[in-house]
Design an enzyme around this catalytic site. Structure first.
Site, PDB file in Angstrom:
ATOM      1  N   LYS A 207       0.608  -1.125  -0.239  1.00 30.66           N
ATOM      2  CA  LYS A 207      -0.245   0.017  -0.084  1.00 30.66           C
ATOM      3  C   LYS A 207       0.923   0.943  -0.027  1.00 30.66           C
ATOM      4  O   LYS A 207       1.965   0.845   0.244  1.00 30.66           O
ATOM      5  CB  LYS A 207      -1.248  -0.085   1.128  1.00 30.66           C
ATOM      6  CG  LYS A 207      -1.873  -0.715   1.468  1.00 30.66           C
ATOM      7  CD  LYS A 207      -3.310  -1.238   0.425  1.00 30.66           C
ATOM      8  CE  LYS A 207      -3.620  -2.753  -0.305  1.00 30.66           C
ATOM      9  NZ  LYS A 207      -4.661  -3.003   0.567  1.00 30.66           N
TER      10      LYS A 207
HETATM   11  C1  PLP Z   1      -5.710  -4.242   1.130  1.00 28.20           C
HETATM   12  C2  PLP Z   1      -6.852  -3.744   0.869  1.00 28.20           C
HETATM   13  C3  PLP Z   1      -8.070  -3.948   2.742  1.00 28.20           C
HETATM   14  C4  PLP Z   1      -7.599  -4.620   3.506  1.00 28.20           C
HETATM   15  O1  PLP Z   1      -6.584  -4.526   4.287  1.00 28.20           O
HETATM   16  P1  PLP Z   1      -5.752  -5.295   5.057  1.00 28.20           P
HETATM   17  O2  PLP Z   1      -4.316  -4.800   5.868  1.00 28.20           O
HETATM   18  O3  PLP Z   1      -4.767  -6.599   3.780  1.00 28.20           O
HETATM   19  O4  PLP Z   1      -6.259  -5.911   6.237  1.00 28.20           O
HETATM   20  C5  PLP Z   1      -9.477  -3.500   2.551  1.00 28.20           C
HETATM   21  N1  PLP Z   1      -9.453  -2.561   1.198  1.00 28.20           N
HETATM   22  C6  PLP Z   1      -8.555  -2.547   0.078  1.00 28.20           C
HETATM   23  C7  PLP Z   1      -9.586  -2.033  -0.918  1.00 28.20           C
HETATM   24  C8  PLP Z   1      -7.838  -2.900   0.225  1.00 28.20           C
HETATM   25  O5  PLP Z   1      -7.234  -2.839  -0.605  1.00 28.20           O
END
Ligand code: PLP
Length: 399
Positions: A207
């Site tokens: 991310k």
């Molecule tokens: C990555 C992601 C999540 C979940 O996040 P995690 O930290 O991996 O649990 C939720 N929604 C979206 C759109 C994502 O890209």
């Protein structure tokens, strides 16, 4: 910088025996994290402090993140999925409720909606140029049991929040923002995540604010924040850290909570990454601008999300919409042949085995026609000019 990155990836492999993305066959991976001394020192500092959870780094991160977003409350959690789960519970979603969301989405929101006992209702996207949820289709999906909308800012591009806020206001619905792609994005001078009632972030390694595992919930609402704080830590009324500092001596349990806390090591990395976020988002923006200049409207391709005056996206994903009828598997294989990794964001949730049987009778015509044309290209802030050009050249050759 480049060498340092390769070097650290190589030594990480030697130490752990786990291959880094750089050592697989990709010359240009889909995403990549930069490891440097500042991050190593932040982790070492947290380790050496001997206080590994519920401590000063998490507290500092929450304060700094709240300040960055211009919001009253920021609550650090174990990951973005935990953030969504707590947000849904805190706004009161449960059995008998329906929650609206886009099917072209990561599955976490749908899964967590079901964990609360509520029912996800899938909605269509706006179109080829805007892969976010369609406000008109959200409105069409509202029924007597609808309680909330989860809007996901796809790729870091804020949703059409004026229409969505107006709709939520008129129909008495709560708006949860899944801002996993959008830390730092601005919509009319408001940060993504602070536009609806509650916002959720992910700090997963790929991310914009990469930490490994981690997440954050933001809200202006004092009561919501209090409920989230309780549910995050077993429903207990006081915390280890408070007791350690002599602020409390015992506790009560007032809700069936979870352990969804973040630890000090992750908070230490997050503090460094938060300081770099805006600069890294700007670097992402320059790369996406280049992709757009070279590829948009070329041989029937589209780069969605044309720039808008009152929006600063976080540019989490570089998404390409292939020409109609183009062979996506062949296209992706041609790029893989050049060492360029691609992905698809996302296989629509309503088609997954665990969701098909829910038998949502809603038709999602735009999702059905656009999704097979989607390809996500490599994007990370420290991409070199050579890497960026390798991608555009391979795309042009394959279309
Ligand atoms: C990555 C992601 C999540 C979940 O996040 P995690 O930290 O991996 O649990 C939720 N929604 C979206 C759109 C994502 O890209």
């Amino acid at each position: 910088m480049e060498e340092r990155r390769l070097e650290s990836a190589a030594s990480a492999t030697l130490e752990s025996g786990v291959a880094s993305p750089r050592e697989q066959r990709w010359i240009v991976p889909l995403s990549d994290v930069l490891v440097d001394d500042e991050i190593e020192q932040a982790v070492t500092g947290a380790v050496r402090s001997g206080w590994w959870s519920m401590g000063p780094r998490v507290e500092k991160l929450e304060l700094e993140f709240a300040h960055f977003c211009g919001v009253r409350h920021a609550l650090a959690v174990a990951n973005g999925t935990a953030a969504l789960h707590l947000a849904l519970l805190a706004v009161g979603c449960g059995r008998g409720d329906e929650v609206l969301l886009a099917s072209l989405n990561f599955v976490a929101a749908a899964n967590t909606i079901r964990h609360t006992g509520a029912h996800p209702v899938f909605c269509d996207i706006h179109g080829v140029d805007d892969l976010n949820v369609s406000p008109a289709d959200l409105e069409a999906a509202i029924g007597p049991r609808t309680r909330a909308i989860v809007v996901m800012h796809y790729g870091g591009y804020p949703c059409r929040m004026d229409a969505i806020l107006e709709l939520a206001d008129r129909r008495g619905l709560t708006v949860i923002e899944d801002a996993a792609h959008a830390p730092g994005a601005l919509w009319r001078e408001r940060r993504a995540g602070t536009i609806g009632n509650v916002g959720c972030f992910s700090f997963f390694s790929n991310k914009n604010l990469p930490v490994g595992e981690g997440g954050m919930i933001v809200t202006e609402d004092d009561a919501l924040a209090e409920r989230i704080r309780l549910l995050r830590s077993h429903g207990m009324t006081t915390l280890t850290w408070d007791r350690h500092r002599g602020h409390a001596s015992t506790y009560d349990v007032v809700a069936e909570g979870f352990n969804y806390r973040m630890d000090e090591l992750h908070a230490a990395i997050a503090l460094v990454q938060l300081g770099r976020l805006e600069q890294q988002n700007a670097a992402r923006a320059r790369i996406v601008d280049f992709y757009r200049d070279v590829l948009d409207r070329r041989s029937g391709m589209t780069i969605p999300f044309a720039p808008q005056d009152d929006v600063t996206p976080a540019h989490h994903l570089a998404v390409l919409v292939l020409p109609e009828g183009h062979d996506r598997d062949g296209f992706r294989a041609a790029l893989a042949e050049q060492g360029i990794q691609t992905s698809v964001h996302y296989p629509p949730i309503h088609r997954f085995s665990a969701y098909r049987h829910l038998g949502s009778s809603r038709s999602l015509p735009l999702t059905e026609v656009v999704e097979p044309r989607l390809v996500t290209l490599p994007l990370y802030p420290h991409m070199s000019d050579d890497e960026i050009c390798a991608v555009t050249e391979a795309v042009v050759a394959a279309t």
